[in-house]
Design a protein around this motif. Structure first.
Motif, PDB file in Angstrom:
ATOM      1  N   PHE A   1       0.891  -1.225  -0.031  1.00 44.80           N
ATOM      2  CA  PHE A   1      -0.164  -0.105   0.013  1.00 44.80           C
ATOM      3  C   PHE A   1       0.736   1.285   0.010  1.00 44.80           C
ATOM      4  O   PHE A   1       0.376   2.383   0.322  1.00 44.80           O
ATOM      5  CB  PHE A   1      -0.751   0.015   1.103  1.00 44.80           C
ATOM      6  CG  PHE A   1      -2.051  -1.163   0.972  1.00 44.80           C
ATOM      7  CD1 PHE A   1      -3.340  -0.796   0.584  1.00 44.80           C
ATOM      8  CD2 PHE A   1      -1.647  -2.434   1.576  1.00 44.80           C
ATOM      9  CE1 PHE A   1      -4.043  -1.509   0.334  1.00 44.80           C
ATOM     10  CE2 PHE A   1      -2.818  -3.416   1.304  1.00 44.80           C
ATOM     11  CZ  PHE A   1      -3.966  -3.023   0.433  1.00 44.80           C
ATOM     12  N   GLY A   2       2.061   1.243  -0.312  1.00 41.45           N
ATOM     13  CA  GLY A   2       2.832   2.454  -0.598  1.00 41.45           C
ATOM     14  C   GLY A   2       2.968   3.099  -2.035  1.00 41.45           C
ATOM     15  O   GLY A   2       1.920   2.824  -2.688  1.00 41.45           O
ATOM     16  N   HIS A   3       3.644   3.856  -2.328  1.00 39.81           N
ATOM     17  CA  HIS A   3       3.698   4.653  -3.507  1.00 39.81           C
ATOM     18  C   HIS A   3       3.939   3.871  -4.669  1.00 39.81           C
ATOM     19  O   HIS A   3       3.969   4.198  -5.596  1.00 39.81           O
ATOM     20  CB  HIS A   3       4.284   6.004  -3.513  1.00 39.81           C
ATOM     21  CG  HIS A   3       3.853   6.981  -2.408  1.00 39.81           C
ATOM     22  ND1 HIS A   3       2.478   7.036  -1.952  1.00 39.81           N
ATOM     23  CD2 HIS A   3       4.453   8.023  -1.731  1.00 39.81           C
ATOM     24  CE1 HIS A   3       2.041   7.931  -1.252  1.00 39.81           C
ATOM     25  NE2 HIS A   3       3.436   8.529  -1.164  1.00 39.81           N
ATOM     26  N   THR A   4       4.808   2.533  -4.419  1.00 39.06           N
ATOM     27  CA  THR A   4       5.117   1.678  -5.673  1.00 39.06           C
ATOM     28  C   THR A   4       3.887   1.110  -6.033  1.00 39.06           C
ATOM     29  O   THR A   4       4.086   0.235  -7.096  1.00 39.06           O
ATOM     30  CB  THR A   4       6.340   0.857  -5.070  1.00 39.06           C
ATOM     31  OG1 THR A   4       5.690   0.130  -4.073  1.00 39.06           O
ATOM     32  CG2 THR A   4       7.611   1.649  -4.614  1.00 39.06           C
TER      33      THR A   4
ATOM     34  N   ASN B   1       3.721   3.721  11.259  1.00 39.49           N
ATOM     35  CA  ASN B   1       3.960   4.962  10.678  1.00 39.49           C
ATOM     36  C   ASN B   1       5.290   4.503   9.578  1.00 39.49           C
ATOM     37  O   ASN B   1       5.499   5.388   8.471  1.00 39.49           O
ATOM     38  CB  ASN B   1       4.897   5.797  11.738  1.00 39.49           C
ATOM     39  CG  ASN B   1       6.114   5.142  12.573  1.00 39.49           C
ATOM     40  OD1 ASN B   1       6.370   3.895  12.294  1.00 39.49           O
ATOM     41  ND2 ASN B   1       6.686   5.941  13.328  1.00 39.49           N
ATOM     42  N   ASN B   2       6.030   3.449   9.508  1.00 41.41           N
ATOM     43  CA  ASN B   2       6.925   3.123   8.440  1.00 41.41           C
ATOM     44  C   ASN B   2       6.610   2.490   7.466  1.00 41.41           C
ATOM     45  O   ASN B   2       7.374   1.831   6.445  1.00 41.41           O
ATOM     46  CB  ASN B   2       8.215   2.640   9.166  1.00 41.41           C
ATOM     47  CG  ASN B   2       8.012   1.064  10.002  1.00 41.41           C
ATOM     48  OD1 ASN B   2       6.831   1.036  10.333  1.00 41.41           O
ATOM     49  ND2 ASN B   2       9.073   0.590  10.101  1.00 41.41           N
ATOM     50  N   TYR B   3       5.314   1.818   7.368  1.00 43.99           N
ATOM     51  CA  TYR B   3       4.763   1.244   6.161  1.00 43.99           C
ATOM     52  C   TYR B   3       5.027   1.856   4.767  1.00 43.99           C
ATOM     53  O   TYR B   3       4.367   3.066   5.077  1.00 43.99           O
ATOM     54  CB  TYR B   3       3.493   0.833   6.471  1.00 43.99           C
ATOM     55  CG  TYR B   3       3.280  -0.513   7.690  1.00 43.99           C
ATOM     56  CD1 TYR B   3       4.569  -1.062   8.135  1.00 43.99           C
ATOM     57  CD2 TYR B   3       2.195  -1.072   8.108  1.00 43.99           C
ATOM     58  CE1 TYR B   3       4.435  -1.942   9.464  1.00 43.99           C
ATOM     59  CE2 TYR B   3       2.096  -2.033   9.140  1.00 43.99           C
ATOM     60  CZ  TYR B   3       3.398  -2.558   9.611  1.00 43.99           C
ATOM     61  OH  TYR B   3       3.261  -3.369  10.484  1.00 43.99           O
ATOM     62  N   GLY B   4       5.232   1.083   3.947  1.00 37.79           N
ATOM     63  CA  GLY B   4       5.202   1.717   2.700  1.00 37.79           C
ATOM     64  C   GLY B   4       5.635   0.615   1.463  1.00 37.79           C
ATOM     65  O   GLY B   4       4.880  -0.446   1.580  1.00 37.79           O
ATOM     66  N   PRO B   5       6.613   0.934   0.934  1.00 36.56           N
ATOM     67  CA  PRO B   5       7.459   1.903   0.501  1.00 36.56           C
ATOM     68  C   PRO B   5       7.164   3.291  -0.166  1.00 36.56           C
ATOM     69  O   PRO B   5       6.149   3.237  -0.981  1.00 36.56           O
ATOM     70  CB  PRO B   5       8.582   1.511   0.068  1.00 36.56           C
ATOM     71  CG  PRO B   5       8.235   0.269  -0.854  1.00 36.56           C
ATOM     72  CD  PRO B   5       7.004  -0.234  -0.334  1.00 36.56           C
ATOM     73  N   PRO B   6       7.510   4.350   0.187  1.00 32.28           N
ATOM     74  CA  PRO B   6       8.722   4.841   1.254  1.00 32.28           C
ATOM     75  C   PRO B   6       7.925   4.750   2.519  1.00 32.28           C
ATOM     76  O   PRO B   6       6.563   4.696   2.595  1.00 32.28           O
ATOM     77  CB  PRO B   6       9.144   5.965   0.894  1.00 32.28           C
ATOM     78  CG  PRO B   6       8.032   6.677   0.168  1.00 32.28           C
ATOM     79  CD  PRO B   6       7.234   5.425  -0.855  1.00 32.28           C
ATOM     80  N   ALA B   7       8.732   4.975   3.845  1.00 35.07           N
ATOM     81  CA  ALA B   7       8.071   5.037   4.920  1.00 35.07           C
ATOM     82  C   ALA B   7       7.018   6.364   5.090  1.00 35.07           C
ATOM     83  O   ALA B   7       7.127   7.189   4.576  1.00 35.07           O
ATOM     84  CB  ALA B   7       8.957   5.182   5.999  1.00 35.07           C
ATOM     85  N   GLY B   8       5.905   5.854   5.746  1.00 35.08           N
ATOM     86  CA  GLY B   8       4.694   6.816   5.850  1.00 35.08           C
ATOM     87  C   GLY B   8       3.892   6.792   4.406  1.00 35.08           C
ATOM     88  O   GLY B   8       2.636   7.136   4.690  1.00 35.08           O
ATOM     89  N   SER B   9       4.132   6.150   3.297  1.00 39.79           N
ATOM     90  CA  SER B   9       3.177   6.392   2.314  1.00 39.79           C
ATOM     91  C   SER B   9       1.917   5.375   2.504  1.00 39.79           C
ATOM     92  O   SER B   9       0.896   5.807   1.755  1.00 39.79           O
ATOM     93  CB  SER B   9       3.938   6.034   1.113  1.00 39.79           C
ATOM     94  OG  SER B   9       4.365   4.573   1.134  1.00 39.79           O
TER      95      SER B   9
END
Length: 330
Positions: free
Chosen positions: A36-39, A64-72
């Motif tokens: 579920f990140g920006h990738t 908080n650090n889920y992504g990638p990148p962290a926060g995304s």
């Protein structure tokens, strides 16, 4: 754009009480760790979240650090929530965590009051929420006094920024200590989130479920499918688009020795049960009634549906459990 949820969304999913609390979680929760990140396509994420909610998955697990990148992951979930799910906020349990590295300097990780409160404020901003339902300390901090970390969690509940608090990756001894501190402060420990699967049974040796039962907390496990190892994904080799081929969280050395033979044996047991290996692995992780929920990931709606279908058969015979014990890894 607002999602119109299915009318039958609560008809099949079992909901289990978290310890002695009043909160019940779906047996299957959706984790937003990897996909579920920006990738990933926002439309793919939206489709998975919509279908999950329609299947009775009311709990969405973030950090908080889920992504990638962290926060995304929080950013994307917040965006989709605002468009599709705001009308259903009171039907959803949204959780987040802090404790792993998030920003540079001495305050961007671990378990200080400074880190936890700042992290939650940042998470709420990314999510677009006034509060989360559950806020976790993501990992034990060897240097910060546990009284400070639990005091921060208590303060967060009293501030209204979280309804409940939990811990993740805590052992049975750490759970007992944390729960005792929180009890004295007046904020009970809701839940612990450890790793657990047929190929990682360390919480059994630690008697974690016994400790959680003693303190009145629940248990929700992550990686019940061992990052896809306990699925049919690797029965015939390593696909180019698989997590083993693309992620540092699952390496090819996990298939060394007799691991693949064990996976194939477990797959045969699952077939006899009329389930996929993933479905049997999830049902197995839920076999103890003290287990509140298991967290799944999903990269597609089809994968989500297959995993949620595990609730169709959660019962095991003694012979099945014995056969699984012979093939599992402690």
């Amino acid at each position: 754009m607002t999602h119109l949820a299915a009318d039958d969304r609560y008809e099949t999913m079992p909901y289990r009480r978290s310890g002695r609390s009043g909160l019940r979680l779906p047996a299957i929760s959706l984790g937003l760790w990897h996909n579920f990140g920006h990738t990933r396509s926002i439309e793919s994420q939206r489709a998975i979240l919509r279908r999950a909610f329609d299947l009775g998955v009311t709990h969405f697990d973030l950090a908080n650090n889920y992504g990638p990148p962290a926060g995304s992951a929080e950013e994307n979930f917040g965006r989709i929530f605002a468009q599709d799910f705001r009308a259903y906020r009171d039907e959803m349990v949204i959780s987040s965590k802090a404790g792993y590295y998030m920003w540079p300097g001495p305050y961007g990780e671990w378990g200080s009051r400074k880190n936890l409160i700042a992290s939650l404020d940042q998470s709420l901003g990314r999510l677009g929420l006034d509060y989360v339902d559950v806020f976790y300390h993501h990992r034990p901090d060897p240097d910060t006094p546990l009284e400070e970390t639990m005091g921060a969690l208590d303060a967060i509940v009293r501030s209204g920024k979280a309804l409940y608090v939990g811990v993740s990756n805590y052992t049975s001894e750490q759970v007992r200590e944390a729960a005792a501190i929180l009890k004295d402060l007046g904020t009970p420990l809701l839940i612990d989130q450890p790793r657990y699967s047929m190929f990682d049974r360390r919480i059994e040796e630690d008697r974690l479920l016994d400790a959680l039962e003693e303190v009145g907390a629940g248990c929700i496990v992550f990686s019940p499918l061992e990052q896809g190892l306990l699925t049919d994904r690797y029965l015939k080799g390593i696909p180019e688009d698989s997590r083993m081929a693309t992620s540092h969280f699952l390496n090819e050395d996990r298939l060394e020795g007799d691991v693949l033979d064990r996976v194939r044996g477990l797959n045969a047991i699952a077939a006899e049960r009329g389930q996929s290996l993933a479905q049997t692995a999830l049902a197995w992780a839920l076999r103890d009634p003290r287990m509140t929920s298991v967290i799944i990931g999903a990269s597609s709606v089809r994968q989500l549906e297959d995993n949620v279908a595990s609730i169709g058969n959660l019962e095991f015979s003694e012979d099945e459990l014995a056969a699984i014990d012979k093939l599992s890894i402690g």
